[in-house]
Motif scaffolding. Structure first.
Motif, PDB file in Angstrom:
ATOM      1  N   ARG A 260       0.843  -1.201   0.000  1.00  0.00           N
ATOM      2  CA  ARG A 260       0.000   0.000   0.000  1.00  0.00           C
ATOM      3  C   ARG A 260       0.879   1.253   0.000  1.00  0.00           C
ATOM      4  O   ARG A 260       0.606   2.239  -0.686  1.00  0.00           O
TER       5      ARG A 260
ATOM      6  N   MET B  81       2.463   2.522  -3.287  1.00  0.00           N
ATOM      7  CA  MET B  81       1.662   3.323  -4.224  1.00  0.00           C
ATOM      8  C   MET B  81       2.072   4.787  -4.213  1.00  0.00           C
ATOM      9  O   MET B  81       1.696   5.549  -5.092  1.00  0.00           O
TER      10      MET B  81
ATOM     11  N   LYS C  40       0.983   7.204  -2.325  1.00  0.00           N
ATOM     12  CA  LYS C  40      -0.208   8.058  -2.286  1.00  0.00           C
ATOM     13  C   LYS C  40      -0.339   8.718  -0.909  1.00  0.00           C
ATOM     14  O   LYS C  40      -1.432   9.057  -0.492  1.00  0.00           O
TER      15      LYS C  40
ATOM     16  N   LEU D 168      -9.357   0.900  -2.983  1.00  0.00           N
ATOM     17  CA  LEU D 168      -8.204   0.037  -3.266  1.00  0.00           C
ATOM     18  C   LEU D 168      -8.654  -1.397  -3.506  1.00  0.00           C
ATOM     19  O   LEU D 168      -9.648  -1.852  -2.946  1.00  0.00           O
TER      20      LEU D 168
ATOM     21  N   LEU E 180      -8.627   1.114  -7.616  1.00  0.00           N
ATOM     22  CA  LEU E 180      -7.179   1.284  -7.667  1.00  0.00           C
ATOM     23  C   LEU E 180      -6.500  -0.020  -7.234  1.00  0.00           C
ATOM     24  O   LEU E 180      -6.317  -0.269  -6.047  1.00  0.00           O
TER      25      LEU E 180
ATOM     26  N   PHE F 215      -3.633  -2.533  -6.245  1.00  0.00           N
ATOM     27  CA  PHE F 215      -2.300  -2.267  -5.669  1.00  0.00           C
ATOM     28  C   PHE F 215      -1.483  -3.521  -5.375  1.00  0.00           C
ATOM     29  O   PHE F 215      -0.276  -3.414  -5.169  1.00  0.00           O
TER      30      PHE F 215
END
Lengths: 480, 480
Positions: A160, A163, A165, A181, A236, A238
């Motif tokens: 995670r 990513m 983010k 996600l 999204l 991942f």
């Protein structure tokens, strides 16, 4: 006595009782099969023998040990019994117990390098030994974690984080810049992956289970299609979790094809090899990890199939920096000036870290790599032999291939087509065998079919035990 | 031999070496203070003595044990040393070691009741004993988890679940119905709370650290104001973490006032009593848990201050149903027909669960409640005594109250006002003392001031060791 430091009891008493305990353990491991493997107690039977309140004053160790034998032992299901064929069998090997005794006595917390340099550096060494044994590339670094459940949680937290983010800083909720996600695994993936997704805030809906083929292996084309569909719908993706040795059937996902997809889609590839990954130490089975050299992380458990007492799971990753980026938090009271050393607390969830490397070091040295290979090879041979017996008997059917040491089968006499009836009969076979105390079996379901699982993995299990459980299966089924 | 089950080595060899190991442990615990408490090795020194590749064939246990003594021991920082005053000191008490030896040999996985009824039922009993010792209400049920880091993660996962926002199912990201989550703790809260928030997808920004008062206790009025402000700004508060015994100073947050706020705001109240909570077993210290009877969850660690070898953390909660709602996932292969039993795998992250209740049972019975009370009381008395010595010396100042067994202080000769210089001097004092091998100290910072921490918690620590470290502090400071 008064000049001695207090260690909770008289040191000479400890010496005496410690040796009694060693004697008992030696006899127990020699004679484990004389105990009923599956405990026969009823719910509440142990608890009812124990006082509801703690003792105000000290009780003698003689009494405590006597109660251990009298009250606790009957309520033990003996994982050391060579007839333990349920779940994934494991082993408290003698060298592992010696290592654990010393680690328990030293009682170091390996959170920082300085809180015991040997704990950190031995962990670096033995995890690298294991990496070599598994044939993983040298970019992989290892860390010992208690269980595969936590190893996978750590790996997926890193995925995670990868990513980029700003999840560590901003979290997941209330953000308009972050779609829902999603991670991918097969419908045969272990429940710990879904549990990790719940904890991580990915949620159960964020876990997309890709259908498996007839041999219970994830279908790569369906994975690719699912990812494309999800991206179109605003998810999204991942991470992808593949399994080498699924829990129900020990199937092996087609990692090379899935690694291609992960590479193209820039998804973190995590390998759950908690049980089956270990088989890669056997030269002719090395291919079970084909494609895993391209993974971002991989977990395998010495406490499952490498004779290591609970608990000991090893997480390998080529992205230690990402792990640290996700987890490292160093408050003032843990800051050090030791320079370029490895502080394993930065690699995961737990600050408290037992000295688990010690038992693994004892085990690898005591068995030697060839010794360990021989045992795993023999377990697999026994499973294949058992599978042949099943295949040769018209009243039985095998329900999955046998790539490792687990056989999935059921009693299926000709003419019975009702699944409910078959389930009832096979559940009865398991129950009756478990009641004998000679063997312990568990079950699964495959395509809706109730399945008996024979899992060979205890170090003491020999051909005679496998032959015996087959005889029991035949006897109990004949009585139906 | 051929008729014996294989346990990894000859059982008689195990017996012999097991007794040697017991003898060594007995001598080690008696003589721990003869070792340098803080390991003197340099980074890489241990690793360089270990082969880079695993041995192909079996090595003799004599050789492995010899290498343990020769290579591993010099790299051990001795947590058993009575001069261990760093972090939170802990203890591998002799009764705990005996219990752990047996648990290691049994090697059961207590994931399900049936995988060893004694493991589950003894865990129910000893956690309830501990609950009574702590004076917690009977609605609290306990579960043993490896570390407080994971106990807190479990508690906060449950707290998030208690919002009933379908987080388990839908996760946190990509949802327009879910504002940014927030939890509250003080600026003295342990780093594991922030780590849990990262993992949970709450993020570091989702952790609002409430300022502490002059005695390092969370300010309830500031908490109330922060919650009001956050709600106005669209955050979704869901939990407050209070600490009984913070890591830096062992301060106690004002739980009753905070419990009022949590009740009014319907927020989950989690108590981190990993270290300090245990003091509630001492009758005259029972009040340290005032207000905690109103908590939703509370963690305390027998492996910190109850003489239990690593690892053993106990999480109490009045909301087992919420824990199960958050975590329970029962795949077919783990389904049972045992009826109303407790399957602890449903209570948390880990599926693999060591039989940790056994050592705790040995310890509580062997010490007796009064015995344990006496030791904690003495640790606190020694800390108060040390504080008096600090207070009486004009060259030193005490930097925090001493509610438990930790003293925060520094060398501060008259006239030196430069904080950088004071930090350098006090860091030097710690380094030089740690180099002596007689005592091991660690530090923290309080309001920007570099602080020496003396943490008393090892079972063997007696007045003479505390007097000795004070003498060392005085000697080393005089040399500056």
């Amino acid at each position: 006595m008064s000049n001695q430091p207090f260690i909770g009891m008289d040191p000479e008493e400890f010496r005496k009782h410690g040796k009694e305990v060693v004697d008992w353990i030696a006899d127990y491991l020699k004679n484990a099969e004389k105990y009923p493997v599956f405990s026969r107690v009823k719910p509440g039977e142990i608890k009812n023998q124990l006082p509801a309140t703690p003792p105000a004053t000290s009780e003698k160790m003689e009494l405590i040990l006597a109660d251990f034998h009298r009250i606790i032992l009957p309520g033990i299901t003996h994982w050391n019994h060579p007839g333990f064929f349920a779940y994934f069998a494991n082993s408290a090997s003698a060298p592992g117990i010696l290592g654990e005794m010393l680690a328990t006595a030293l009682n170091v917390n390996g959170m920082l390098w300085r809180t015991s340099p040997s704990a950190t550096e031995l962990e670096e060494v033995v995890t690298d030994w294991l990496r070599q044994m598994l044939g993983l590339p040298s970019e992989f670094q290892g860390v010992i974690i208690d269980t595969a459940s936590v190893s996978t949680l750590v790996a997926l937290t890193a995925a995670r984080e990868a990513m980029h983010k700003r999840v560590r800083e901003e979290g997941l909720s209330g953000r308009t810049d972050l779609p829902h996600l999603r991670l991918y695994c097969s419908d045969h993936t272990h429940s710990s992956i879904e549990k990790a997704a719940i904890i991580l805030g990915v949620g159960q809906e964020g876990v997309r289970k890709i259908p498996s083929d007839a041999q219970f292996r994830m279908k790569p084309d369906q994975l690719a299609a699912a990812i494309a569909e999800d991206k179109k719908n605003g998810w999204l993706p991942f991470a992808v979790v593949v399994t080498v040795g699924t829990t129900s059937t020990t199937s092996i996902d087609p990692v090379p094809a899935i690694a291609d997809i992960c590479q193209m889609e820039k998804l973190w590839l995590h390998v759950d090899g908690a049980y089956g990954g270990m088989a890669a130490i056997v030269p002719e089975m090395r291919s079970v990890l084909d494609g895993c050299d391209r993974a971002d992380s991989l977990v395998t458990n010495p406490h499952k199939w490498l004779f290591t007492p609970m608990d000991c799971s090893v997480l390998f990753t080529r992205h230690v920096d990402t792990l640290k980026q996700a987890f490292s938090l160093v408050p003032e009271y843990l800051k050090t000036t030791d320079g370029k050393v490895n502080n394993y607390m930065d690699w995961g969830v737990q600050l408290g870290r037992r000295f688990r490397a010690l038992k693994l070091w004892f085990i690898i040295r005591s068995f030697g790599v060839e010794g360990m290979i021989g045992i795993l090879r023999e377990h697999c041979r026994l499973a294949r032999e058992f599978a042949l017996w099943v295949d040769a008997d018209n009243n039985f059917e095998r329900l999955a291939p046998v790539p490792f040491s687990v056989v999935c089968f059921r009693y299926h006499p000709k003419g019975i087509l009702d699944e409910g009836k078959l389930e009832h009969m096979n559940a009865q076979i398991i129950d009756r065998i478990n009641t004998t105390g000679e063997a312990f079996l568990s079950h699964t379901k495959l395509n809706g079919r109730y399945t008996i699982r024979l899992a060979i993995g205890n170090i003491a299990t020999a051909e005679k035990h496998v032959a015996r459980v087959w005889k029991l299966v035949q006897q109990e089924s004949a009585k139906l």
